[in-house]
Design an enzyme around this catalytic site. Structure first.
Site, PDB file in Angstrom:
ATOM      1  N   HIS A   1       5.237  10.813   1.656  1.00  0.00           N
ATOM      2  CA  HIS A   1       4.770  11.701   2.735  1.00  0.00           C
ATOM      3  C   HIS A   1       5.530  11.454   4.046  1.00  0.00           C
ATOM      4  O   HIS A   1       5.359  12.211   4.999  1.00  0.00           O
ATOM      5  CB  HIS A   1       3.252  11.614   2.919  1.00  0.00           C
ATOM      6  CG  HIS A   1       2.747  10.384   3.610  1.00  0.00           C
ATOM      7  ND1 HIS A   1       2.251   9.293   2.924  1.00  0.00           N
ATOM      8  CD2 HIS A   1       2.639  10.086   4.916  1.00  0.00           C
ATOM      9  CE1 HIS A   1       1.872   8.377   3.798  1.00  0.00           C
ATOM     10  NE2 HIS A   1       2.095   8.828   5.017  1.00  0.00           N
TER      11      HIS A   1
ATOM     12  N   ASP B   1       3.176   8.674  -4.097  1.00  0.00           N
ATOM     13  CA  ASP B   1       3.470   8.569  -2.659  1.00  0.00           C
ATOM     14  C   ASP B   1       4.593   7.563  -2.390  1.00  0.00           C
ATOM     15  O   ASP B   1       4.481   6.726  -1.496  1.00  0.00           O
ATOM     16  CB  ASP B   1       2.218   8.229  -1.855  1.00  0.00           C
ATOM     17  CG  ASP B   1       2.388   8.608  -0.368  1.00  0.00           C
ATOM     18  OD1 ASP B   1       3.415   9.230  -0.021  1.00  0.00           O
ATOM     19  OD2 ASP B   1       1.501   8.266   0.432  1.00  0.00           O
TER      20      ASP B   1
ATOM     21  N   SER C   1       2.899   4.095   7.844  1.00  0.00           N
ATOM     22  CA  SER C   1       3.180   4.546   6.481  1.00  0.00           C
ATOM     23  C   SER C   1       4.570   4.133   6.028  1.00  0.00           C
ATOM     24  O   SER C   1       5.551   4.362   6.732  1.00  0.00           O
ATOM     25  CB  SER C   1       3.054   6.062   6.382  1.00  0.00           C
ATOM     26  OG  SER C   1       1.704   6.415   6.329  1.00  0.00           O
TER      27      SER C   1
END
Lengths: 184, 301
Positions: free
Chosen positions: A43, A72, A143
């Site tokens: 992402h 992911d 992230s």
């Protein structure tokens, strides 16, 4: 007892990169591993070319090599990134309650450290995928960054927040993903 | 980085140790809670998580299910004690409360185990919401109590249980009932076979104390409670407490609102002679009162 969190932070900052895939886009994080590559969350990168910035200020252009939205995970070729690269820990050997730290760029704060412990390892919903769940503060920008143990070994890639829990993809899964992409 | 590694290993070892005495408690719909094998055959949990009055299903540390019975409750400090037959499950190593200090690293466990960490941020204190005097100094925590953590053990870095976590008091305040307060309740249960409910037989409301009066009698509390009803035949009636009396303390414990009064009436006070310090017509006086046991009604909870 000497608690050298600063030393740990220093080591981890060297293997953490800033990842952006378009100008003016919010920062993501990535981990230098394996040599010549960066792993991050899917992402964080959606375009074939991404900009990487190393802790020493060098900017590189990376090439998106593999991306798995379900897991992911994304793998970026980063020629010229050089050393060091992350030392990986074994997530299966991680003990509940042990110390973990995260380095990333939460809300654009560069190379910030947060500390916590492993809360549990496993799915957060019945039958879901397995996460390293940490009692540790994450924010957008973390992230793709490293979750590391007290010895600085990376055990997971920070990916999500569930309430006040941090969720990281176990490095065992990252290894499989990288191997499936034909690297390492 | 040896110091960090040692701390990390100590924390993990503490979790393993405490995890061996933690039960899952399925005492309410939806969200389960956690309990601690406090003494042989007795599991302590947070009273507000046990919505049944007889049988409760527990999940042992090894994942097996076992049925327990509610042996007693002390809602004044949010403790319920369950009787269970699990002789092979380890009993908690309960630390004496005076080993806990502000700043100590502590771990909170939920069954599983799941765990969070933080520090003891305060012990007792005098502000609102802290029922310190009555509960033996609540532990205030800077840590996250995740869903299902209520009733679970708060442990030190050696894995010794220093209290029972509860989020029952407030959503924002993370507190633990200190081990000594839990011990008192369990002692009562073992001595009498049940946990009695202490009772005076008064209804009260909070009142603000006039500044002049506070200075005159040298009181540092802002509020107290006024007696609005005395039940006939109750310990309060026998002691001669009157409607209109303002109760400022009971047995040396400051009473600033009706909750203070309830928490001051601990189970182990039943049968004890204590002193209510009251203001009657603006004059302070001490009224000796024998704490009774709340009559049990068929529908009592």
């Amino acid at each position: 007892m000497m608690l050298d969190l600063a030393g740990l932070a220093e080591d981890l900052r060297r293997i953490t990169v800033e990842v952006t895939d378009q100008p003016d886009q919010a920062l993501g994080s990535g981990v230098l591993w394996p040599p010549g590559y960066v792993v991050t969350n899917a992402h964080v990168v959606r375009r074939p070319r991404v900009t990487l910035q190393l802790v020493d200020g060098r900017r590189l252009t990376g090439e998106l090599l593999a991306r798995d939205a379900d897991a992911d995970l994304a793998l970026i070729r980063a020629p010229g990134a050089g050393m060091p690269v992350a030392t990986l820990g074994d997530p299966d050997a991680a003990r509940i309650g042990s110390l973990v730290v995260a380095v990333g760029h939460p809300r654009g704060v560069r190379a910030a450290l947060t500390a916590g412990i492993i809360h549990a390892i496993g799915p957060i919903v019945h039958g879901g995928v397995s996460w390293i769940q940490a009692d540790l503060r994450l924010a957008p920008g973390n992230s793709g960054g490293p979750l590391a143990d007290a010895a600085g070994r990376v055990v997971g890639l920070n990916a999500r927040v569930a309430g006040s829990l941090a969720l990281a993809v176990p490095m065992s899964q990252v290894r499989r993903f990288v191997r499936a992409a034909g690297v390492a | 980085m040896d110091g960090l590694l040692n701390l990390s290993n100590d924390l993990a070892a503490a979790v393993e140790r405490a995890g061996r005495v933690a039960f899952g408690v399925n005492g309410r719909a939806r969200l389960g809670s956690t309990g601690v094998h406090w003494r042989r055959g007795l599991v302590v949990t947070a009273d507000h998580t046990v919505h049944v009055d007889d049988e409760v299903s527990l999940t042992r540390p090894d994942g097996r299910t076992v049925t327990a019975r509610v042996a007693g409750r002390d809602p004044t400090i949010d403790v319920a004690v369950l009787r269970v037959d699990a002789p092979d499950v380890e009993v908690a190593d309960v630390a004496s409360s005076d080993t806990v200090r502000v700043g100590h690293i502590v771990l909170a466990l939920g069954s599983g185990p799941r765990v969070s960490w933080g520090v003891v941020s305060a012990i007792g204190g005098g502000r609102r919401g802290l029922r310190s005097a009555a509960t033996g100094d609540m532990l205030h925590l800077d840590l996250t109590l995740y869903p299902g953590f209520s009733g679970g053990p708060l442990v030190d870095v050696q894995g010794r249980v220093v209290g029972i976590n509860t989020s029952g008091a407030s959503r924002h305040l993370q507190v633990a009932i200190p081990a000594a307060a839990v011990d008192r309740v369990v002692d009562e249960l073992e001595r009498r076979g049940r946990i009695p409910r202490a009772y005076l037989g008064v209804s009260t409301q909070q009142v603000r104390l006039p500044e002049a009066l506070r200075q005159q009698i040298n009181l540092d509390q802002q509020t107290a409670v006024v007696v609005v009803e005395v039940q006939p035949g109750s310990p309060a009636a026998a002691a001669g407490l009157l409607v209109g009396d303002v109760v400022v303390s009971l047995g040396g414990i400051r009473i600033t609102d009706p909750t203070d009064l309830r928490t001051a009436l601990r189970p182990d006070r039943v049968g004890e002679r204590t002193v209510a310090s009251v203001l009657r017509g603006g004059e302070p006086r001490d009224v000796p009162v024998d704490v009774g046991e709340r009559p049990r009604r068929a529908d009592a909870r």
